[in-house]
Design a protein around this motif. Sequence first.
Motif, short mmCIF file in Angstrom:
data_model
loop_
_atom_site.label_atom_id
_atom_site.label_comp_id
_atom_site.label_asym_id
_atom_site.label_seq_id
_atom_site.Cartn_x
_atom_site.Cartn_y
_atom_site.Cartn_z
N GLU A 202 -0.54 13.27 -25.51
CA GLU A 202 -1.07 14.44 -24.79
C GLU A 202 -2.43 14.85 -25.33
O GLU A 202 -3.33 15.21 -24.58
CB GLU A 202 -0.09 15.61 -24.88
N TYR A 203 -2.60 14.80 -26.63
CA TYR A 203 -3.89 15.12 -27.24
C TYR A 203 -4.95 14.12 -26.81
O TYR A 203 -6.04 14.50 -26.38
CB TYR A 203 -3.77 15.14 -28.76
N GLU B 111 0.52 23.90 -32.16
CA GLU B 111 0.91 22.92 -31.13
C GLU B 111 1.49 21.67 -31.80
O GLU B 111 0.92 21.14 -32.76
CB GLU B 111 -0.33 22.54 -30.32
N PRO C 285 0.79 16.51 -34.23
CA PRO C 285 1.52 15.70 -33.26
C PRO C 285 2.88 15.29 -33.80
O PRO C 285 2.98 14.69 -34.86
CB PRO C 285 0.61 14.49 -33.04
N HIS D 235 -6.11 14.50 -23.32
CA HIS D 235 -6.92 15.71 -23.16
C HIS D 235 -8.36 15.51 -23.63
O HIS D 235 -9.29 16.04 -23.02
CB HIS D 235 -6.27 16.88 -23.92
N ILE E 148 -6.02 18.08 -37.65
CA ILE E 148 -4.85 17.41 -37.11
C ILE E 148 -4.11 16.84 -38.32
O ILE E 148 -4.64 16.00 -39.04
CB ILE E 148 -5.23 16.29 -36.12
N TYR F 270 -3.29 21.30 -35.14
CA TYR F 270 -2.46 20.54 -34.22
C TYR F 270 -1.69 19.55 -35.07
O TYR F 270 -2.25 18.89 -35.95
CB TYR F 270 -3.34 19.83 -33.18
N THR G 237 -13.47 18.49 -35.62
CA THR G 237 -12.06 18.30 -35.90
C THR G 237 -11.94 17.17 -36.92
O THR G 237 -12.68 16.19 -36.84
CB THR G 237 -11.30 17.92 -34.61
#
Length: 181
Positions: free
Chosen positions: A175-176, A169, A143, A179, A116, A141, A4
């Motif tokens: 939250e990321y 998302e 955010p 996780h 991201i 993703y 990532t």
Amino acid sequence: MSKTALLIIDLFNDFDFEGGDMLRKHTKMIIEPILELKKHFKETDLPVIYCNDNFGQWKDSTEDIIDYVKASKGKQIALQIEPADEEYFIIKPRHSIFFGTQLDILLRQLNVTKLILTGVATDICILFSANDAYMRNYDLYIPRDCVAAETVKRHESALTIIDEALGIETSPVSEYLNHVQ
């Protein structure tokens, strides 16, 4: 092994345009969550890639862009988010991080499959970049507390398109981080 990458988009900004003061105000609120993500990426040895407009200056280097912004209304933000030597910096000519850049080649060489996206502006560069990344089959993703636009309405409208049309998302960065840790 796929990785990532954290992309920090257009945070080196002079904010010298109509609506720039509002965008700068909203951008200040996303710096801390982005720095949190950046810290996580550095600790896990994952790539951090800055993608930034060239302000129409075709002969400028990374250093020239950063120095220019440090002498503008964007100085405070630039000083907080400055890239480290091991981080990448891609100069882009238009809204999308992929248009006219070597980003896709770099990502593939780094074995990156998930992106991201953070930075500005949610309704322009983030939206266009998300669409182009989606078309290139990257997992994404974004955010919601790491992107900003001139107005809350434009920010939320873009996030709705990103979520509903592209299925990306957009939960808060906390939250990321909860996780992955």
